[in-house]
Enzyme design. Sequence first.
Site, mmCIF file in Angstrom:
data_model
loop_
_atom_site.group_PDB
_atom_site.id
_atom_site.type_symbol
_atom_site.label_atom_id
_atom_site.label_comp_id
_atom_site.label_asym_id
_atom_site.label_seq_id
_atom_site.Cartn_x
_atom_site.Cartn_y
_atom_site.Cartn_z
ATOM 1 C CE1 TYR A 1 -3.388 -2.704 0.266
ATOM 2 C CE2 TYR A 1 -3.850 -2.040 2.510
ATOM 3 C CZ TYR A 1 -4.128 -2.823 1.414
ATOM 4 O OH TYR A 1 -5.160 -3.734 1.488
ATOM 5 N N GLY B 1 -18.454 2.037 -3.181
ATOM 6 C CA GLY B 1 -19.281 3.241 -3.299
ATOM 7 C C GLY B 1 -20.694 2.981 -3.783
HETATM 8 N N1 NAP Z 1 -7.600 -8.199 0.887
HETATM 9 C C1 NAP Z 1 -7.836 -7.438 -0.156
HETATM 10 O O1 NAP Z 1 -7.677 -7.859 -1.295
HETATM 11 C C2 NAP Z 1 -8.322 -6.040 0.056
HETATM 12 C C3 NAP Z 1 -8.788 -5.301 -1.035
HETATM 13 C C4 NAP Z 1 -9.284 -4.012 -0.814
HETATM 14 C C5 NAP Z 1 -9.261 -3.490 0.473
HETATM 15 N N2 NAP Z 1 -8.772 -4.213 1.524
HETATM 16 C C6 NAP Z 1 -8.756 -3.657 2.901
HETATM 17 O O2 NAP Z 1 -10.104 -3.384 3.281
HETATM 18 C C7 NAP Z 1 -10.251 -2.009 3.674
HETATM 19 C C8 NAP Z 1 -11.644 -1.525 3.285
HETATM 20 O O3 NAP Z 1 -11.882 -1.737 1.904
HETATM 21 P P1 NAP Z 1 -12.345 -0.629 0.858
HETATM 22 O O4 NAP Z 1 -11.558 0.600 1.053
HETATM 23 O O5 NAP Z 1 -12.279 -1.266 -0.470
HETATM 24 O O6 NAP Z 1 -13.869 -0.382 1.156
HETATM 25 P P2 NAP Z 1 -14.730 0.576 2.115
HETATM 26 O O7 NAP Z 1 -14.428 0.312 3.524
HETATM 27 O O8 NAP Z 1 -16.127 0.371 1.650
HETATM 28 O O9 NAP Z 1 -14.267 2.086 1.793
HETATM 29 C C9 NAP Z 1 -14.637 2.759 0.644
HETATM 30 C C10 NAP Z 1 -14.791 4.250 0.955
HETATM 31 O O10 NAP Z 1 -15.844 4.430 1.887
HETATM 32 C C11 NAP Z 1 -15.623 5.656 2.552
HETATM 33 N N3 NAP Z 1 -16.362 5.645 3.838
HETATM 34 C C12 NAP Z 1 -15.990 5.133 5.028
HETATM 35 N N4 NAP Z 1 -16.939 5.356 5.949
HETATM 36 C C13 NAP Z 1 -17.954 6.036 5.323
HETATM 37 C C14 NAP Z 1 -19.194 6.565 5.745
HETATM 38 N N5 NAP Z 1 -19.636 6.406 6.995
HETATM 39 N N6 NAP Z 1 -19.959 7.213 4.825
HETATM 40 C C15 NAP Z 1 -19.541 7.350 3.538
HETATM 41 N N7 NAP Z 1 -18.375 6.875 3.089
HETATM 42 C C16 NAP Z 1 -17.580 6.232 3.977
HETATM 43 C C17 NAP Z 1 -14.113 5.775 2.720
HETATM 44 O O11 NAP Z 1 -13.762 7.133 2.532
HETATM 45 P P3 NAP Z 1 -12.495 7.888 3.184
HETATM 46 O O12 NAP Z 1 -11.295 7.086 2.814
HETATM 47 O O13 NAP Z 1 -12.554 9.216 2.535
HETATM 48 O O14 NAP Z 1 -12.691 7.984 4.653
HETATM 49 C C18 NAP Z 1 -13.571 4.894 1.580
HETATM 50 O O15 NAP Z 1 -12.965 5.668 0.594
HETATM 51 C C19 NAP Z 1 -9.069 -1.294 2.993
HETATM 52 O O16 NAP Z 1 -8.659 -0.131 3.692
HETATM 53 C C20 NAP Z 1 -7.991 -2.345 3.030
HETATM 54 O O17 NAP Z 1 -7.314 -2.298 4.280
HETATM 55 C C21 NAP Z 1 -8.334 -5.479 1.324
#
Ligand code: NAP
Length: 323
Positions: free
Chosen positions: A61, A212
Site C-alpha cells: 500500500y 461506493g
Molecule cells: N484483501 C484485499 O484484497 C483487500 C482489497 C481491498 C481493500 N482491503 C482492505 O479493506 C479495507 C476496506 O476496503 P475498501 O476501502 O475497499 O472499502 P470501504 O471500507 O467500503 O471504503 C470505501 C470508501 O468508503 C468511505 N467511507 C468510510 N466510511 C464512510 C461513511 N460512513 N460514509 C460514507 N463513506 C464512507 C471511505 O472514505 P475515506 O477514505 O474518505 O474515509 C472509503 O474511501 C481497505 O482499507 C484495506 O485495508 C483489502
Amino acid sequence: MKTVTKINLGKSGPLVSKLGLGCMRMSSVWGGPTNDETESIATIQAALDSGINFLNTGDFYGAGHNELLVGKAIKGRRDDAFISVKFGAIFYNGQWLGLDLRPIAIKNFINYSLVRLGIDTIDLYQPCRLDNSVPVEDVIGTVADLIKEGKVRHLGVSEITADQLRKAHSVHPVTALEIGYSLADRQIENDLLPTAKELGIGVVAFANTAEGLLTGDMKAPLADDAYQKHFPRFQDENLVKNLEKVEVLKQMAQTKGYTPTQLAIAWVNTRGNHIMPLVSMSRRTRLPENLQAMQIEFTADEMNTLNTTFAQGAILGGTYLQR
Ligand SMILES: NC(=O)c1ccc[n+]([C@@H]2O[C@H](COP(=O)([O-])OP(=O)(O)OC[C@H]3O[C@@H](n4cnc5c(N)ncnc54)[C@H](OP(=O)(O)O)[C@@H]3O)[C@@H](O)[C@H]2O)c1
C-alpha cells in the site's frame, strides 16, 4: 470513550474489535492521491482511542508508505493496536505486476515491514492472494516458520477459495480470512463462509460499500475519471438497474434515521459474531458514524427486504471477484 465490542478472531483467537480500520486508502495504491498524512495518523489514533484495535495494512500500500503511517500512529502505544499486514503483491508505478510468494521473498518482505512499522512482531500476517506459482505448503509454511521465530503471531489469508482455505489450514491453523463481502457481493455465502465457520476461522470483511455503490451517493453515469467506470457493474444499463436496488437501501436508511453506508456496514456486522466489518476511513469524521453503524439492528422484515432485494445475482455486471 470506548464503544466498540471485542470478539475473538477465529476460534479462541486473539481479542480484536468487532470493527476494523482499513488503512489502504490513506496511501496511493493504484496511482491515486495520498490522503493528508496528519489527518490519517489522527484517524488511526482516534480509532485506537475509541477501542478499535484492528488496523489493516499491506506492504504494497503506497510502496511502504502505509506501514510507515501506521508505525507513526502506534508509536508509544503498541499494545493498543492489533496489526494486520498483507504481503506478496508487486506494484510498480501504481500498476499491479503480479505476486511474489517465494519463501525467500516473504523473508525479505517481513523484515522491511517490521522496520517500517517500528515493531518486533506482526499480529496477523497474510499472503494477499495465493496462486500456483509457489505451492501453498511453501507459502503457509514460511509464515509458520516466522511464527516460530516470533516475527509473526497469527496466520491470515486473503481473497482465496474454500479449497485453498482448507489446504492452508491443514498446513498451519488459519486465524482469519480477509475477503470482500457486502449486500452487493454475497457469492461467498455458498462455500467460503460456511468453510470458514466450520474451521473456526474469523472473517475480516472489506468493501462493505461495494466501492461506493451502496453509499447512496452514486449517480448514473459516473464521471469519466471515476475508477469504478472500468467495471461492468458501474456501466450503462447495469449501473442504472443496480442503483434502483440501492434506492431500497436509501429508503430504509431514511426511515431508520441512518445513512445507506451505515446500513451496508450494519448488514455485514449482523451476519455473524465471527464476521468483522473492515472499513476504510481516512478522516476522523468517519469514526462516529461507523461506530454507530455497529449498534444498528434490523427487524425480521427489514432483513427480509434487504436479503430479497440484494439476493445473489441481483447486482448486474458480475461479482466483486469477477470484475
Ligand atoms: N484483501 C484485499 O484484497 C483487500 C482489497 C481491498 C481493500 N482491503 C482492505 O479493506 C479495507 C476496506 O476496503 P475498501 O476501502 O475497499 O472499502 P470501504 O471500507 O467500503 O471504503 C470505501 C470508501 O468508503 C468511505 N467511507 C468510510 N466510511 C464512510 C461513511 N460512513 N460514509 C460514507 N463513506 C464512507 C471511505 O472514505 P475515506 O477514505 O474518505 O474515509 C472509503 O474511501 C481497505 O482499507 C484495506 O485495508 C483489502
